[in-house]
Write a protein that holds these residues in place. Structure first.
Motif, PDB file in Angstrom:
ATOM      1  N   HIS A   1      -5.358   7.970   4.694  1.00  0.00           N
ATOM      2  CA  HIS A   1      -4.260   7.500   5.687  1.00  0.00           C
ATOM      3  C   HIS A   1      -4.590   8.282   7.138  1.00  0.00           C
ATOM      4  O   HIS A   1      -3.926   8.192   7.884  1.00  0.00           O
ATOM      5  CB  HIS A   1      -2.895   7.658   5.159  1.00  0.00           C
TER       6      HIS A   1
ATOM      7  N   ARG B   1       4.366   3.905  -2.210  1.00  0.00           N
ATOM      8  CA  ARG B   1       4.917   3.017  -1.350  1.00  0.00           C
ATOM      9  C   ARG B   1       5.996   4.000  -0.519  1.00  0.00           C
ATOM     10  O   ARG B   1       6.051   3.575   0.695  1.00  0.00           O
ATOM     11  CB  ARG B   1       5.753   2.023  -2.148  1.00  0.00           C
TER      12      ARG B   1
ATOM     13  N   GLU C   1       4.166   6.051   2.027  1.00  0.00           N
ATOM     14  CA  GLU C   1       3.607   5.228   3.092  1.00  0.00           C
ATOM     15  C   GLU C   1       4.563   4.780   4.046  1.00  0.00           C
ATOM     16  O   GLU C   1       4.090   4.600   5.328  1.00  0.00           O
ATOM     17  CB  GLU C   1       2.795   4.047   2.392  1.00  0.00           C
ATOM     18  N   LYS C   2       5.794   4.360   3.664  1.00  0.00           N
ATOM     19  CA  LYS C   2       6.950   4.011   4.725  1.00  0.00           C
ATOM     20  C   LYS C   2       7.238   5.118   5.402  1.00  0.00           C
ATOM     21  O   LYS C   2       7.490   4.859   6.645  1.00  0.00           O
ATOM     22  CB  LYS C   2       8.125   3.479   3.715  1.00  0.00           C
TER      23      LYS C   2
ATOM     24  N   SER D   1       4.388   5.585   8.217  1.00  0.00           N
ATOM     25  CA  SER D   1       4.777   4.685   9.228  1.00  0.00           C
ATOM     26  C   SER D   1       5.655   5.129  10.122  1.00  0.00           C
ATOM     27  O   SER D   1       5.556   4.896  11.248  1.00  0.00           O
ATOM     28  CB  SER D   1       4.945   3.164   8.537  1.00  0.00           C
TER      29      SER D   1
END
Length: 102
Positions: free
Chosen positions: A16, A49, A52-53, A56
Protein backbone atom coordinates in the motif's frame (compact mmCIF):
# COMPACT_ATOMS: atom_id res chain seq x y z
CA UNK A 1 -0.49 -20.02 16.09
CA UNK A 2 -1.11 -20.65 12.41
CA UNK A 3 -0.22 -17.65 10.29
CA UNK A 4 -1.26 -18.95 6.85
CA UNK A 5 -4.45 -16.89 6.78
CA UNK A 6 -2.87 -13.79 8.33
CA UNK A 7 -1.32 -10.91 6.42
CA UNK A 8 2.13 -9.73 7.44
CA UNK A 9 1.96 -6.03 8.40
CA UNK A 10 5.26 -5.27 6.64
CA UNK A 11 3.96 -6.82 3.40
CA UNK A 12 0.62 -5.02 3.70
CA UNK A 13 2.36 -1.67 4.20
CA UNK A 14 4.75 -2.33 1.34
CA UNK A 15 1.91 -3.15 -1.05
CA UNK A 16 0.00 0.00 0.00
CA UNK A 17 3.05 2.26 0.01
CA UNK A 18 2.66 3.32 3.63
CA UNK A 19 4.83 3.32 6.72
CA UNK A 20 4.39 0.53 9.27
CA UNK A 21 4.20 3.26 11.91
CA UNK A 22 0.75 4.25 10.63
CA UNK A 23 -0.59 0.73 11.19
CA UNK A 24 1.00 0.73 14.64
CA UNK A 25 -0.67 4.09 15.36
CA UNK A 26 -4.05 2.68 14.27
CA UNK A 27 -3.48 -0.26 16.61
CA UNK A 28 -2.37 1.96 19.51
CA UNK A 29 -5.48 4.09 18.97
CA UNK A 30 -7.63 0.95 19.21
CA UNK A 31 -8.86 1.13 15.63
CA UNK A 32 -7.42 -2.16 14.37
CA UNK A 33 -6.04 -5.32 15.94
CA UNK A 34 -2.50 -6.50 15.29
CA UNK A 35 -1.71 -10.15 15.96
CA UNK A 36 1.83 -10.90 17.08
CA UNK A 37 3.14 -14.38 16.32
CA UNK A 38 6.67 -15.66 15.92
CA UNK A 39 8.02 -12.13 16.48
CA UNK A 40 6.08 -10.81 13.47
CA UNK A 41 3.04 -8.57 13.30
CA UNK A 42 -0.01 -9.65 11.32
CA UNK A 43 -3.45 -8.42 10.34
CA UNK A 44 -6.40 -10.76 10.12
CA UNK A 45 -8.25 -10.87 6.79
CA UNK A 46 -11.24 -9.24 8.54
CA UNK A 47 -9.08 -6.23 9.44
CA UNK A 48 -7.91 -5.60 5.87
CA UNK A 49 -10.99 -3.79 4.64
CA UNK A 50 -11.11 -1.58 7.74
CA UNK A 51 -7.40 -0.81 7.51
CA UNK A 52 -7.74 0.09 3.83
CA UNK A 53 -10.63 2.46 4.60
CA UNK A 54 -8.55 4.15 7.29
CA UNK A 55 -5.55 4.44 4.96
CA UNK A 56 -7.79 6.10 2.40
CA UNK A 57 -9.21 8.51 4.97
CA UNK A 58 -5.77 9.45 6.24
CA UNK A 59 -3.71 9.66 3.06
CA UNK A 60 -6.32 10.78 0.52
CA UNK A 61 -8.53 13.00 2.69
CA UNK A 62 -5.89 13.95 5.29
CA UNK A 63 -8.06 12.89 8.24
CA UNK A 64 -6.10 12.52 11.49
CA UNK A 65 -6.39 9.56 13.86
CA UNK A 66 -8.97 11.30 16.04
CA UNK A 67 -11.10 12.00 12.98
CA UNK A 68 -10.76 8.41 11.78
CA UNK A 69 -11.90 7.24 15.22
CA UNK A 70 -14.96 9.49 15.11
CA UNK A 71 -15.85 8.49 11.55
CA UNK A 72 -15.44 4.79 12.34
CA UNK A 73 -17.63 5.02 15.45
CA UNK A 74 -20.33 6.95 13.57
CA UNK A 75 -20.33 4.42 10.73
CA UNK A 76 -20.71 1.56 13.24
CA UNK A 77 -23.61 3.36 14.91
CA UNK A 78 -25.29 3.94 11.54
CA UNK A 79 -24.86 0.25 10.69
CA UNK A 80 -26.41 -0.76 14.02
CA UNK A 81 -29.32 1.63 13.55
CA UNK A 82 -29.86 0.32 10.02
CA UNK A 83 -30.06 -3.26 11.32
CA UNK A 84 -32.53 -2.18 14.03
CA UNK A 85 -34.64 -0.36 11.44
CA UNK A 86 -34.67 -3.43 9.17
CA UNK A 87 -35.75 -5.62 12.09
CA UNK A 88 -38.57 -3.21 12.98
CA UNK A 89 -39.72 -3.06 9.34
CA UNK A 90 -39.75 -6.87 9.18
CA UNK A 91 -41.90 -7.01 12.32
CA UNK A 92 -44.31 -4.48 10.83
CA UNK A 93 -44.59 -6.51 7.63
CA UNK A 94 -45.37 -9.58 9.71
CA UNK A 95 -48.12 -7.70 11.55
CA UNK A 96 -49.57 -6.30 8.29
CA UNK A 97 -49.78 -9.75 6.66
CA UNK A 98 -51.34 -11.51 9.64
CA UNK A 99 -55.08 -12.03 9.06
CA UNK A 100 -57.35 -10.46 11.68
CA UNK A 101 -58.61 -12.79 14.41
CA UNK A 102 -62.14 -14.21 14.00
Amino acid sequence: MKTESLILVKQFCLSHGIDTGFIAALHNFGLIEIIVAEENQYLSPLQLREAEKMISLHYELEVNLEGIDIITNLLRRIETLQMELNAAQNKLRLIDTTPPPD
